[in-house]
Design an enzyme around this catalytic site. Structure first.
Site, PDB file in Angstrom:
ATOM      1  N   LYS A 199     -54.978 -76.977  26.760  1.00  0.00           N
ATOM      2  CA  LYS A 199     -54.077 -76.428  25.740  1.00  0.00           C
ATOM      3  C   LYS A 199     -52.665 -76.578  26.281  1.00  0.00           C
ATOM      4  CE  LYS A 199     -51.922 -73.183  24.223  1.00  0.00           C
ATOM      5  NZ  LYS A 199     -50.460 -73.238  23.964  1.00  0.00           N
ATOM      6  N   THR A 254     -46.823 -63.883  34.231  1.00  0.00           N
ATOM      7  CA  THR A 254     -47.753 -62.903  34.800  1.00  0.00           C
ATOM      8  C   THR A 254     -48.352 -62.044  33.692  1.00  0.00           C
ATOM      9  OG1 THR A 254     -46.695 -62.920  36.959  1.00  0.00           O
ATOM     10  CG2 THR A 254     -47.863 -60.903  36.370  1.00  0.00           C
ATOM     11  N   GLU A 275     -51.531 -69.458  38.138  1.00  0.00           N
ATOM     12  CA  GLU A 275     -50.264 -69.727  38.834  1.00  0.00           C
ATOM     13  C   GLU A 275     -49.196 -69.089  37.971  1.00  0.00           C
ATOM     14  OE1 GLU A 275     -46.882 -71.181  39.470  1.00  0.00           O
ATOM     15  OE2 GLU A 275     -47.653 -73.225  39.181  1.00  0.00           O
ATOM     16  N   CYS A 309     -41.146 -71.726  38.431  1.00  0.00           N
ATOM     17  CA  CYS A 309     -41.689 -70.427  38.826  1.00  0.00           C
ATOM     18  C   CYS A 309     -41.312 -70.109  40.268  1.00  0.00           C
ATOM     19  CB  CYS A 309     -43.191 -70.387  38.605  1.00  0.00           C
ATOM     20  SG  CYS A 309     -43.977 -71.927  38.967  1.00  0.00           S
ATOM     21  N   GLU A 406     -38.415 -61.960  36.535  1.00  0.00           N
ATOM     22  CA  GLU A 406     -38.216 -63.404  36.534  1.00  0.00           C
ATOM     23  C   GLU A 406     -37.361 -63.791  35.318  1.00  0.00           C
ATOM     24  OE1 GLU A 406     -41.687 -65.907  35.765  1.00  0.00           O
ATOM     25  OE2 GLU A 406     -40.951 -67.220  37.350  1.00  0.00           O
TER      26      GLU A 406
HETATM   27  P1  ADP Z   1     -43.521 -68.434  28.592  1.00  0.00           P
HETATM   28  O1  ADP Z   1     -43.274 -67.004  28.222  1.00  0.00           O
HETATM   29  O2  ADP Z   1     -42.688 -68.890  29.699  1.00  0.00           O
HETATM   30  O3  ADP Z   1     -43.569 -69.385  27.439  1.00  0.00           O
HETATM   31  P2  ADP Z   1     -46.349 -68.050  28.602  1.00  0.00           P
HETATM   32  O4  ADP Z   1     -47.122 -67.438  29.703  1.00  0.00           O
HETATM   33  O5  ADP Z   1     -46.162 -67.260  27.349  1.00  0.00           O
HETATM   34  O6  ADP Z   1     -44.979 -68.470  29.236  1.00  0.00           O
HETATM   35  O7  ADP Z   1     -46.968 -69.449  28.177  1.00  0.00           O
HETATM   36  C1  ADP Z   1     -47.637 -70.337  29.021  1.00  0.00           C
HETATM   37  C2  ADP Z   1     -48.825 -70.909  28.299  1.00  0.00           C
HETATM   38  O8  ADP Z   1     -49.691 -69.843  27.939  1.00  0.00           O
HETATM   39  C3  ADP Z   1     -48.503 -71.632  26.985  1.00  0.00           C
HETATM   40  O9  ADP Z   1     -49.374 -72.736  26.827  1.00  0.00           O
HETATM   41  C4  ADP Z   1     -48.803 -70.580  25.947  1.00  0.00           C
HETATM   42  O10 ADP Z   1     -49.155 -71.110  24.684  1.00  0.00           O
HETATM   43  C5  ADP Z   1     -49.996 -69.882  26.566  1.00  0.00           C
HETATM   44  N1  ADP Z   1     -50.207 -68.501  26.078  1.00  0.00           N
HETATM   45  C6  ADP Z   1     -49.293 -67.630  25.614  1.00  0.00           C
HETATM   46  N2  ADP Z   1     -49.884 -66.470  25.241  1.00  0.00           N
HETATM   47  C7  ADP Z   1     -51.213 -66.617  25.480  1.00  0.00           C
HETATM   48  C8  ADP Z   1     -52.362 -65.774  25.329  1.00  0.00           C
HETATM   49  N3  ADP Z   1     -52.260 -64.552  24.839  1.00  0.00           N
HETATM   50  N4  ADP Z   1     -53.568 -66.266  25.716  1.00  0.00           N
HETATM   51  C9  ADP Z   1     -53.687 -67.497  26.233  1.00  0.00           C
HETATM   52  N5  ADP Z   1     -52.645 -68.336  26.386  1.00  0.00           N
HETATM   53  C10 ADP Z   1     -51.424 -67.912  26.026  1.00  0.00           C
END
Ligand code: ADP
Length: 502
Positions: A199, A254, A275, A309, A406
């Site tokens: 994904k 996180t 990570e 990160c 962060e």
């Molecule tokens: P950022 O806030 O920097 O965009 P995220 O942790 O939200 O970082 O996003 C990193 C990845 O996790 C993306 O591919 C995002 O679509 C996915 N993501 C965001 N929310 C969820 C969730 N609730 N469950 C699984 N994947 C998620």
């Protein structure tokens, strides 16, 4: 500070790619999302729509998981030799290398990073990672173990371990290094013999889709790698919660990492590697060579616009050199050429999205409101696009959000210290533990501090040095497990102990 506007024209091949009706890669075929829905992909340098992609949701994730399961259990992948797996991965690396310029362009348009940086960092590192992992495919070995079994005197046994692939893996990646994060995840999974549902991040889906085309061209059997574009809550979450996924590997915040762990716990206790975030301390000791430490500290935070990160976002400097270092890093910030990633002169591009720009500016405002001072920067930049000024903050307090949280932007907080003991506790005063750095000429001090700093990577007299062979990952809330190196590979395998009575 000003922002450059001109951008180079897009090559014909990239323009053609952008115009495609992008679909999901499921079971070796490009298919529309079940709902038929699509969403826009935006160039963060100007906010314009450059492509649309399919919006995968739980139904599409389910289809992809079924394809990955079938490929793992009974498809050609389940019978392939280790050598053939290695060759396929190597072939993929060759294909990416062949299309290096195109990938650099896609990455720049989609993420905002300078094309020139993507061409020397993101893309070659992805190629190297796949080659490194290709080599491991034939070197995944068990051991033979002499067992004693005291309650069966006289019995003889032959015991050995098999290292088997974990199975179907869900991989969820972020937008800061889209192609490279896909490589970090796919490389070890494929070398170990797993099948994957990837994904990609909703902000930057394009290089993953181009990679999917090359995965097809390389000759991976159907269902081995499935790629779904979609949003976190509607595509990522169902992947993390899917009962037929054996492992989820996640890179991101996180906050979402904790949701992934919960989803795994609430369903089938799938294995989880994470990570996550960081707030990395970058320490300049009194004896450091400032000629390298100052540009090093600037690049530790400003590389990739601080959207790393492991960015060196807390800069600890001995009070004797504090003003000199702060001025040096601020000077570096003032001279950074900010503009569209496609402009060859650009050294720093925009934040990846409007949301990210607003998040960074929100942190800046909260720091300034709480009494921090911006020696340089502190605001958004330009009228269009999602630019933020490279910023150096001073007069911060340990409890401020700009020190604790962060920011994921080009913002460094410089903090003076007097006593080296205090320094270690201040540096470790974080929920995170991803990376740290020390600048010194004293070898003994360097090694001592490397031991005391609570971080998965410690750099001495350098920063952001990565290699496919070097494990990368977090202490504390920066994650579970490691990326790269053979440690990453091990996390895609499980051990079976076989005992034969002779
Ligand atoms: P950022 O806030 O920097 O965009 P995220 O942790 O939200 O970082 O996003 C990193 C990845 O996790 C993306 O591919 C995002 O679509 C996915 N993501 C965001 N929310 C969820 C969730 N609730 N469950 C699984 N994947 C998620």
């Amino acid at each position: 500070m000003s922002v450059m506007t001109e951008a180079a024209t897009i090559s014909e091949s990239t323009a053609r790619f952008l115009q495609q009706q992008h679909q999901l890669l499921i079971n070796g075929e490009w298919v529309d999302a079940a709902s038929g829905k699509r969403f826009d992909v935006v160039d963060p340098a100007n906010g314009e729509v450059i492509a649309t992609v399919a919006e995968g949701v739980s139904e599409d994730i389910d289809r992809a998981v079924r394809a990955a399961r079938a490929a793992f259990e009974s498809g050609p992948w389940s019978r392939i030799t280790a050598s053939e797996r290695g060759k396929l991965i190597w072939r993929l690396a060759d294909l990416i290398e062949h299309h290096l310029d195109e990938f650099a362009e896609i990455e720049s348009l989609d993420n905002g990073k300078p094309r020139a940086v993507a061409a020397v960092a993101d893309v070659p590192l992805a190629v190297d990672l796949f080659r490194y992992m290709a080599g491991w495919a034939t070197k995944i070995e068990g051991t033979t173990i002499p067992i004693s079994v005291p309650y069966m005197p006289g019995a003889e046994f032959h015991s050995y371990t098999l290292r088997e692939p974990v199975g179907v893996v869900g991989q969820i990646i972020p937008w800061n290094f889209p192609l490279l994060m896909a490589a970090w995840k796919l490389g070890p999974a494929l070398a170990a013999g797993c099948t994957v549902v990837l994904k990609v991040a909703e902000e930057t889906p394009l290089s993953g889709l181009r990679l999917g085309e090359l995965i097809q061209e390389a000759g991976f059997p159907p269902g081995v790698v499935n790629i779904v574009t979609g949003f976190g809550e509607t595509a990522g979450a169902p992947l993390a919660a899917h009962p037929d996924v054996d492992k989820v590997a996640f890179t991101g915040s996180t906050e979402v990492g904790k949701l992934i762990v919960k989803a795994a716990g609430d369903t089938n206790l799938k294995r989880v590697t994470l990570e996550l975030g960081g707030k990395s301390p970058n320490v300049i000791l009194p004896d450091a060579d400032l000629e390298s430490a100052i540009p090093g500290a600037a690049s530790a935070i400003f590389f990739n616009h601080g959207q790393c990160c492991c960015a060196g976002s807390r800069l600890f400097v001995h009070r004797n050199h504090f003003d000199q270092v702060v001025e040096g890093v601020a000077d570096a910030a003032r001279t950074i050429k900010v503009g569209p990633g496609m402009n060859p002169a650009t050294e720093m591009g925009p934040m990846v999205s409007k949301i990210q720009q607003e998040r960074v500016c929100g942190y800046l405002q909260s720091g300034l409101d709480a009494g921090a001072e911006a020696v340089v920067g502190g605001h958004r930049l330009g009228d269009s696009g999602f630019f933020v000024e490279p910023t150096v903050l001073v007069n911060t307090k340990p409890e401020m959000s700009v020190i604790q949280e962060e920011i994921f932007g080009p913002v460094v907080a410089a903090v003076p210290y007097d006593d080296p003991e205090e320094l270690v506790s201040a540096a470790n005063d974080s929920i995170y533990g991803l990376a740290a750095a020390v600048w010194t000429r004293d070898v003994s001090q360097a090694h001592k501090l490397a031991r005391k700093l609570q971080a998965g990577s410690v750099w001495v007299n350098c920063y952001n040095v990565f290699d496919a062979s070097l494990p990368f990952g977090g202490y504390k809330q920066s994650g579970w497990g490691r990326e790269m190196g053979h440690e990453a590979l091990e996390l895609y395998t499980q051990t079976k102990a076989v005992t034969v009575q002779l």
